[in-house]
Write a protein that holds these residues in place. Structure first.
Motif, short mmCIF file in Angstrom:
data_model
loop_
_atom_site.label_atom_id
_atom_site.label_comp_id
_atom_site.label_asym_id
_atom_site.label_seq_id
_atom_site.Cartn_x
_atom_site.Cartn_y
_atom_site.Cartn_z
N PRO A 47 -5.34 10.50 -14.93
CA PRO A 47 -5.67 9.21 -15.59
C PRO A 47 -6.37 9.21 -15.86
CG PRO A 47 -5.12 9.31 -13.10
CD PRO A 47 -4.84 10.75 -13.48
N LEU A 48 -6.45 8.18 -16.74
CA LEU A 48 -7.50 7.41 -17.05
C LEU A 48 -8.89 6.27 -16.42
CD1 LEU A 48 -6.72 7.33 -21.05
CD2 LEU A 48 -8.35 8.61 -19.89
N VAL A 49 -8.14 5.78 -15.21
CA VAL A 49 -8.10 4.74 -14.74
C VAL A 49 -8.10 5.38 -12.71
CG1 VAL A 49 -7.74 3.22 -16.34
CG2 VAL A 49 -6.28 3.99 -14.49
N LEU A 50 -8.95 4.53 -12.42
CA LEU A 50 -8.64 4.48 -11.19
C LEU A 50 -8.07 3.27 -9.99
CD1 LEU A 50 -12.48 5.12 -9.63
CD2 LEU A 50 -11.40 6.68 -10.66
N GLY A 51 -6.81 3.96 -9.68
CA GLY A 51 -5.76 2.92 -9.54
C GLY A 51 -5.56 4.12 -7.51
N SER A 52 -4.09 2.75 -7.05
CA SER A 52 -4.16 3.03 -5.61
C SER A 52 -2.93 2.77 -5.81
CB SER A 52 -4.71 2.03 -4.91
OG SER A 52 -3.56 2.31 -3.13
N LEU A 59 -5.18 -6.05 -1.53
CA LEU A 59 -4.49 -7.21 -1.54
C LEU A 59 -6.30 -6.70 -0.11
CD1 LEU A 59 -1.68 -8.12 0.61
CD2 LEU A 59 -2.68 -8.58 -1.57
N GLY A 60 -6.76 -5.29 -0.43
CA GLY A 60 -7.93 -5.47 0.67
C GLY A 60 -8.93 -4.00 -0.04
N ARG A 61 -8.60 -3.16 0.09
CA ARG A 61 -9.62 -1.61 0.19
C ARG A 61 -9.97 -1.62 -1.13
NH1 ARG A 61 -7.39 2.27 -1.09
NH2 ARG A 61 -5.11 2.84 -0.46
N ASP A 105 -8.61 -16.34 -2.93
CA ASP A 105 -7.73 -16.47 -4.06
C ASP A 105 -7.14 -15.99 -4.89
OD1 ASP A 105 -4.86 -16.25 -2.84
OD2 ASP A 105 -4.79 -18.34 -3.79
N GLY A 106 -8.62 -15.47 -6.15
CA GLY A 106 -8.74 -15.40 -7.54
C GLY A 106 -7.23 -14.91 -7.80
N LEU A 107 -6.82 -14.90 -9.53
CA LEU A 107 -6.08 -14.43 -10.42
C LEU A 107 -5.98 -13.26 -9.37
CD1 LEU A 107 -7.34 -15.94 -14.19
CD2 LEU A 107 -5.12 -16.56 -12.44
N ASP A 108 -6.95 -12.09 -8.83
CA ASP A 108 -6.11 -10.76 -8.68
C ASP A 108 -5.20 -11.06 -7.39
OD1 ASP A 108 -7.58 -10.03 -6.15
OD2 ASP A 108 -8.68 -11.66 -7.27
N GLN A 109 -5.17 -12.29 -6.80
CA GLN A 109 -4.21 -11.64 -5.91
C GLN A 109 -2.72 -12.93 -6.05
OE1 GLN A 109 -5.19 -10.42 -2.20
NE2 GLN A 109 -6.20 -9.28 -4.04
N GLN A 110 -3.04 -13.20 -7.71
CA GLN A 110 -1.60 -13.88 -7.60
C GLN A 110 -0.11 -13.07 -8.14
OE1 GLN A 110 -2.23 -17.09 -6.94
NE2 GLN A 110 -3.92 -16.47 -6.47
N ILE A 111 0.88 -13.67 -7.98
CA ILE A 111 1.88 -13.03 -8.59
C ILE A 111 1.87 -13.92 -10.16
CG2 ILE A 111 4.88 -12.32 -7.94
CD1 ILE A 111 2.79 -10.65 -6.80
N TRP A 112 1.90 -12.91 -11.10
CA TRP A 112 1.82 -13.70 -12.50
C TRP A 112 3.31 -13.30 -13.07
CZ3 TRP A 112 -2.41 -14.29 -16.34
CH2 TRP A 112 -3.65 -13.34 -15.04
#
Length: 326
Positions: A47-52, A59-61, A105-112
């Motif tokens: 993969p070209l990116v880091l991901g979980s 939500l955490g680490r 609770d920024g945009l990264d934590q929202q369900i789009w």
């Protein structure tokens, strides 16, 4: 493209994963945070990116990995600013003193919400209410995430009903060699100046020339071990899309960053500590590099920085693309 439900978060919110494909590239995008969970290029094994693989980890680490961050990307010193004669106190989620990426609770934590979907692109939307994380104004955000051949592209827009700080960024971590340490990657950044920071990573007064310093990437060179989490003041003063950075791995795979934003936050990923990742990888220190195009950090408190206030009747726009070639 495919859409599937992949997780239910502890608070009951449902996360979907959208698979995008173009000629030469595949991306996995989550409705949580607009996260690019995975990115693959034909002919490249890793993969070209880091991901979980664990959605709840975002939500955490694994927070911010591949996410859309805002309503104000990067830091606001003291979590406070003055606007139109009024003082605002925003969520102090960084060191309990400053605001980072729009708060806890920024945009990264929202369900789009998925607004439009095609084989190679998705348009997502989210609304943040007036007072959210202490920021003024109801803010409506749209993000198109698209694959163009071997390019991952983002087009952000936003509108507000009251003046508010607004800076959106894609917070991807890239590794072009499929694991290990990115400090051997070669980097070029089109910036004559950068922003020195204090011990809390808040910009100090003034800009500094990169010439003669470890921040001079005007000629391609290895990232090295100096340690970076700084905003580079890009030379693209026209506000038009221009090539501003290139990252090259030992394999020869190259990533070209094109944007209309005035700043590029370069972070060398030194915080990773044995984090579980894609394909069974374990991410250690410097496992990936972030090249986040954005407005300059702490701009609401710095009248000498490019204006980062969005006002009613205006439309915020920001485009960035990451193009890959061998």
């Amino acid at each position: 493209m495919t859409v599937s439900t992949v997780a239910t978060l502890p608070d009951g919110r449902v996360v979907q994963r959208i698979t995008l494909q173009s000629q030469g590239m595949t991306a996995q995008v989550l409705t949580l945070g607009g996260i690019v969970q995975d990115l693959r290029m034909d002919g490249v094994a890793a993969p070209l990116v880091l991901g979980s693989p664990d959605v709840a980890a975002y939500l955490g680490r694994a927070r911010y990995w591949g996410a859309i961050v805002g309503r104000f990307a990067n830091r606001i010193g003291g979590g406070r600013f003055a606007l139109n004669g009024r003082d605002y106190q925003t969520d102090q989620n960084f060191l309990d003193r400053h605001t980072l990426h729009g708060g806890s609770d920024g945009l990264d934590q929202q369900i789009w919400t998925v607004e439009d979907l095609a084989a190679d692109r998705v348009t997502l939307s989210v609304s943040l209410p007036d007072g959210h994380m202490g920021f003024p104004g109801n803010l409506h955000v749209m993000a198109e995430i698209a694959l163009h051949a071997s390019t991952l592209a983002f087009d952000f827009t936003a509108e507000t009903d009251a003046p508010t700080p607004c800076s959106l960024a894609h917070h991807g971590y890239f590794n072009l060699d499929g694991g290990g340490d990115v400090r051997h990657h070669e980097l070029w950044i089109d910036a004559d100046r950068y922003l020195p920071v204090d011990q809390d990573l808040i910009p100090l007064p003034g800009m500094a020339p990169v010439a003669g310093t470890a921040f001079d990437f005007r000629q391609p060179r290895q990232i090295g071990a100096s340690g970076y989490d700084h905003n580079f003041c890009l030379n693209n003063g026209s506000g038009q899309r221009e090539t501003v950075a290139r990252l090259t791995g030992r394999s020869g795979l190259r990533m070209t960053v094109t944007t209309d934003a005035p700043g590029l936050q370069f972070y060398d990923g030194r915080h990773f500590k044995a984090e579980p990742g894609l394909d069974g990888q374990t991410y250690g220190a410097h496992a990936g590099v972030a090249l986040e195009t954005q407005s300059w950090p702490d701009a609401p408190n710095r009248p000498d920085f490019p204006d980062a206030i969005l006002r009613p009747g205006e439309k915020y726009r920001h485009s960035v693309s990451y193009g890959f070639n061998q």
